[in-house]
Design a protein around this motif. Structure first.
Motif, mmCIF file in Angstrom:
data_model
loop_
_atom_site.group_PDB
_atom_site.id
_atom_site.type_symbol
_atom_site.label_atom_id
_atom_site.label_comp_id
_atom_site.label_asym_id
_atom_site.label_seq_id
_atom_site.Cartn_x
_atom_site.Cartn_y
_atom_site.Cartn_z
ATOM 1 N N ILE B 347 0.837 -1.207 0.000
ATOM 2 C CA ILE B 347 0.000 0.000 0.000
ATOM 3 C C ILE B 347 0.871 1.257 0.000
ATOM 4 O O ILE B 347 0.615 2.211 -0.736
ATOM 5 C CB ILE B 347 -0.980 -0.029 1.201
ATOM 6 N N ILE B 350 2.375 1.695 -3.452
ATOM 7 C CA ILE B 350 1.390 2.250 -4.387
ATOM 8 C C ILE B 350 1.241 3.756 -4.164
ATOM 9 O O ILE B 350 1.239 4.551 -5.109
ATOM 10 C CB ILE B 350 0.017 1.556 -4.185
ATOM 11 N N ARG B 351 1.150 4.145 -2.899
ATOM 12 C CA ARG B 351 0.958 5.552 -2.565
ATOM 13 C C ARG B 351 2.088 6.402 -3.156
ATOM 14 O O ARG B 351 1.857 7.475 -3.711
ATOM 15 C CB ARG B 351 0.917 5.693 -1.040
ATOM 16 N N MET B 352 3.312 5.908 -3.041
ATOM 17 C CA MET B 352 4.428 6.685 -3.540
ATOM 18 C C MET B 352 4.569 6.602 -5.053
ATOM 19 O O MET B 352 4.958 7.569 -5.687
ATOM 20 C CB MET B 352 5.725 6.265 -2.850
ATOM 21 N N LEU B 353 4.219 5.452 -5.622
ATOM 22 C CA LEU B 353 4.285 5.334 -7.084
ATOM 23 C C LEU B 353 3.342 6.330 -7.764
ATOM 24 O O LEU B 353 3.670 6.888 -8.809
ATOM 25 C CB LEU B 353 3.913 3.918 -7.520
ATOM 26 N N ASN B 354 2.178 6.559 -7.136
ATOM 27 C CA ASN B 354 1.261 7.558 -7.681
ATOM 28 C C ASN B 354 1.954 8.912 -7.800
ATOM 29 O O ASN B 354 1.761 9.631 -8.770
ATOM 30 C CB ASN B 354 0.040 7.736 -6.769
ATOM 31 N N THR B 355 2.744 9.246 -6.793
ATOM 32 C CA THR B 355 3.355 10.584 -6.801
ATOM 33 C C THR B 355 4.606 10.644 -7.670
ATOM 34 O O THR B 355 4.951 11.704 -8.154
ATOM 35 C CB THR B 355 3.743 11.050 -5.376
ATOM 36 N N SER B 358 3.046 8.680 -12.039
ATOM 37 C CA SER B 358 1.839 8.815 -12.853
ATOM 38 C C SER B 358 2.050 9.982 -13.814
ATOM 39 O O SER B 358 3.033 10.714 -13.707
ATOM 40 C CB SER B 358 0.609 9.058 -11.966
ATOM 41 N N SER B 361 2.552 13.024 -11.955
ATOM 42 C CA SER B 361 3.537 12.842 -10.885
ATOM 43 C C SER B 361 4.312 14.114 -10.595
ATOM 44 O O SER B 361 4.304 15.065 -11.369
ATOM 45 C CB SER B 361 4.522 11.748 -11.256
#
Lengths: 177, 431
Positions: B347, B350-355, B358, B361
Motif C-alpha cells: 500500500i 502504491i501511494r508513492m508510485l502515484n506521486t 503517474s 507525478s
C-alpha cells in the motif's frame, strides 16, 4: 475513506428545496475550481478537512485506491508536497506553466446525512488545459464529492475526479482535475 | 529507403548523432532490426495466472499477446489472425477458452494453434489448414526468468544468457526481497507519454547526473522529499562539502549489450512503521539474520535491461518503454508486489508510485520535460549534430562479481556508451 456515494438512492427532495441545496453546492464548487484556475493551490488544499482526500483514479471503474495505482491520490501531506513543488522557482516542467479552466454542471445530490452534516453529491466537469507550445487539451468526467458543513460553507472530506480517458497515455498533467 | 548513411559514423565512442533521435527512417530500422534481434520484455507470468488468461503487449511496434494455455504454460503470440492478418485480441487483458477473430470467425487455442476455421467446405480440397501455419504465430524465441517473460522476434540473434550476462543478478536480488521468494505484477498500471524518442527514456534510466538539476523542485533542504511515512531519510542530493553529488559514491554498473544499474542511493529501506518490523521478521524466519541483512542491504536503484525494461528497487516497479513513432513514446508502470510481505508495504509502495510515476507525478514530470526539450533542441540541424556521452570515459574497471560487468562512479555516462555500442551492433548485424 473512499466513500461510495454513487449507488445511493437520491434523497427525495421537494423541487425548491433541491434547487436551494444544489445552488449552494454549485457555488461552493465554482469557487473551489476558481482557486485551482487561479493557481491558489494552498487555499484550494485548505478547503479539505484534515483527513480530506483528493482522488483521480487510473481506471474509470476503479474502486480501490489503496492497492491499485491512481493518477493522483493525495492526502494533506501529499497535497502540500505537490504544491510546494509547484511553487519552487525551478519547477522545470512548469516553465512556462499550464493554464486551466474548469467548468461544472449536472449537479445531483446523492445523499444527505443531517446528523453528521455530510452531503454526498456528484456533478460533471470539463477542464481545458493549455501550456504554451503544447496543443490545448480537454479532460472531462465526473466529480464525486463528500462535503461536510463548516460554518457558512463546506469542507471537502472526499473528492474523486474520474476522467473518461484516465487510462489513456497522457503527457504530464500538473493541475488537479 | 535512402539510408545510405553508414550508421557506424553516427555512433562514436563518446558521442552519438542527433539523427538517432530524430530521423524517422532510423526509427523504422530500429523496429526492423534492434527490437527484433534484442531480447525484450513482454510481461510477467503473474499477469496471466489462470488457464485462458491473456494480456496484450507490443514489442517495438508489433502487437503481441501473452497467454496461458491448457498445458499450464505461458506463450507469447503475434496478435494477428492466420487468415487475413487481422488483430485477434482487442482488449488489453482477459480470459477466453478460444481466441476468436472478429473478421471471419477463425478460432485459435492459447498456444496459437488454429482450433477451427469457419465454413471449411468453401476451401479447395488441397488447402491445408495446418494448425501452426494457419495459427497465430509464436514469437521466434522466448525465455522466462523468475517469472519475467523475455522474447526475441528473430530466430537468430544472441543467446538469452549471453545477451543479459551479469545483469540478471538484478532479478535474482529482486525476488530475494520477497519472503516467499517470488514477485507478482499486480495493482494496476500507469501510463504516460511524451513527444520524443524512446531512447530519451532509455538514456535516462540510470542517469545519476541529472537528478540534482532536473529534480531541483522536489528537493527540500539537502534531500529529496521523504517518500513513505516512517522512512528514516529522503534521498540526499549533495555530500557534506555541498559540492559532490552523493550519487557518485553509490556507483554505476554497466554490461555489454547496454544493460546496467545505478548503485542504491538509499541502501537501507529501514522504516519505523510496524509493517517494516513484520517484513524483516518474515525474511529472518525464512533466511536467518545474516542473510536477511544481506538481502536488505540494497544494491540498486534502477536497472535497465536494454532496450525496453527498467526495474526500480526504491518504489518497486516495472517500467516498460514502448516506442510509437520516432517522436512519440509511451511508458507503462506496473507495481511489483513481494509475495509474503505485509500488505501495508504494498500500500505504501502504491501511494508513492502515484506521486513519482503517474502522468500527474511530481518527479517523473521533470524527466519527461527533459525528454520533450531534448526532442525540441535536437531539431537543430545546421550546427553541432552531436549528443555527448563522454562523462567518466576511461574510469571504469571490470567488476569480477558480475559476468562481463564494469563499475564506475555514479554520474558517469558509461552505461550510455554501452547502450550505443549495443545499438550499433543490433542495427548493423549482418549488414
Amino acid at each position: 475513506m473512499d466513500a461510495k456515494i454513487s449507488n445511493v438512492t437520491p434523497p427525495d427532495l421537494a423541487p425548491l428545496d433541491e434547487l436551494l441545496r444544489v445552488r449552494e453546492l454549485e457555488r461552493f464548487v465554482t469557487r473551489e475550481l476558481e482557486l485551482l484556475d487561479g493557481r491558489q493551490f494552498e487555499a484550494w488544499s485548505d478547503l479539505f478537512t484534515d483527513d480530506g482526500v483528493y482522488w483521480a483514479p487510473s481506471r474509470v471503474d476503479q474502486e480501490d485506491s489503496q492497492t491499485e495505482l491512481s493518477l493522483i491520490y493525495d492526502d494533506r501531506e501529499l497535497r502540500e508536497m505537490r504544491f510546494l513543488r509547484l511553487r519552487h522557482p525551478r519547477v522545470h516542467a512548469q516553465i512556462p506553466h499550464h493554464r486551466t479552466t474548469h467548468l461544472v454542471g449536472n449537479f445531483v445530490i446523492d445523499e444527505i446525512d443531517e446528523e453528521s452534516g455530510q452531503i454526498g453529491f456528484h456533478c460533471h466537469f470539463i477542464m481545458h488545459d493549455y501550456r504554451p507550445d503544447w496543443d490545448q487539451r480537454t479532460f472531462s468526467g465526473r466529480y464525486d464529492y463528500r462535503v461536510v458543513r463548516d460554518s457558512s460553507s463546506f469542507k471537502i472530506k472526499f473528492k474523486k475526479a474520474t476522467v473518461i480517458n484516465c487510462d489513456a497515455m497522457h503527457f504530464p498533467i500538473s493541475i488537479p482535475f | 529507403m535512402t539510408i545510405a548513411v553508414d550508421l557506424r559514423n553516427f555512433v562514436q565512442p563518446d558521442r552519438v548523432h542527433r539523427d538517432l533521435y530524430e530521423d524517422p527512417q532510423i526509427f523504422e530500422m530500429e523496429m526492423e532490426r534492434l527490437f527484433r534481434r534484442a531480447w525484450t520484455y513482454a510481461g510477467h507470468v503473474s499477469q496471466v495466472p489462470k488457464i485462458g488468461d491473456f494480456l496484450c503487449t507490443t514489442i517495438g511496434t508489433q502487437p503481441l499477446v501473452m497467454t496461458r494455455h491448457t498445458d499450464g504454460k505461458v506463450y507469447v503470440l503475434h496478435n494477428r489472425c492466420g487468415h487475413r492478418g487481422v488483430k485477434v485480441i482487442n482488449t488489453e487483458q482477459g480470459n477466453a477458452k478460444l481466441l476468436r477473430c472478429m473478421f471471419h470467425g477463425w478460432t485459435f487455442r492459447a498456444n496459437g494453434e488454429l482450433a477451427g476455421l469457419t465454413q471449411p467446405e468453401g476451401y479447395p480440397p488441397d488447402f491445408n489448414p495446418d494448425p501452426v501455419a494457419c495459427g497465430m504465430p509464436k514469437v521466434a524465441r522466448m525465455e522466462i526468468y523468475h517469472g519475467f517473460v523475455f522474447v526475441s522476434l528473430s530466430a537468430d540473434g544472441p543467446d538469452f544468457k549471453d545477451y543479459f550476462g551479469g545483469v540478471l543478478s538484478s532479478l535474482d536480488d529482486l525476488i530475494a526481497y520477497a519472503p516467499e521468494g517470488e514477485v507478482e505484477i499486480t495493482g494496476g498500471l500507469l501510463r504516460y507519454g511524451y513527444p520524443g524518442n524512446w531512447k530519451f527514456q532509455a538514456d535516462n534510466s540510470c542517469d545519476m547526473y541529472h537528478v540534482v538539476y532536473s529534480h531541483e523542485s522536489s528537493r527540500k533542504g539537502n534531500t529529496q522529499y521523504i517518500r513513505r511515512p516512517g522512512d528514516t531519510g529522503g534521498i540526499p542530493f549533495f555530500d557534506k562539502s555541498n559540492k559532490v553529488v552523493t550519487f557518485d559514491a553509490s556507483g554505476l554498473w554497466a554490461f555489454e549489450n547496454g544493460h546496467g544499474w545505478e548503485g542504491a542511493v538509499v541502501q537501507s529501506h529501514e522504516n519505523t512503521s510496524k509493517w517494516y518490523q513484520e517484513y524483516e521478521a518474515r525474511l529472518e524466519k525464512q533466511h536467518g539474520k545474516e542473510r536477511t541483512r544481506q538481502i536488505l542491504t540494497r544494491k540498486r536503484h534502477n536497472t535497465i535491461f536494454y532496450p525496453n525494461l527498467v526495474i526500480q528497487d526504491l518504489n518497486m516497479h516495472v517500467r516498460l518503454i514502448r516506442p510509437h513513432r520516432v517522436d512519440l513514446t509511451e511508458i507503462l508502470i506496473y507495481p511489483i508486489k513481494l509475495k509474503g510481505a505485509p500488505e501495508e508495504m504494498f500500500i505504501e509502495s502504491i501511494r508513492m508510485l502515484n506521486t513519482t510515476n503517474s502522468a500527474a507525478s511530481m518527479t517523473q514530470a521533470d524527466d519527461v520535460e527533459a525528454f520533450i526539450r531534448g526532442h525540441a533542441g535536437l531539431r537543430t540541424k545546421d550546427a553541432n549534430p552531436w549528443v555527448l556521452i563522454a562523462r567518466g570515459d576511461g574510469t571504469e574497471t571490470p567488476d569480477p562479481a558480475y559476468e562481463r560487468g564494469y563499475r564506475t562512479f555514479g554520474s558517469s555516462e558509461l552505461l550510455l556508451r554501452k547502450q550505443y555500442q549495443s545499438w550499433l551492433n543490433l542495427m548493423t548485424h549482418g549488414a
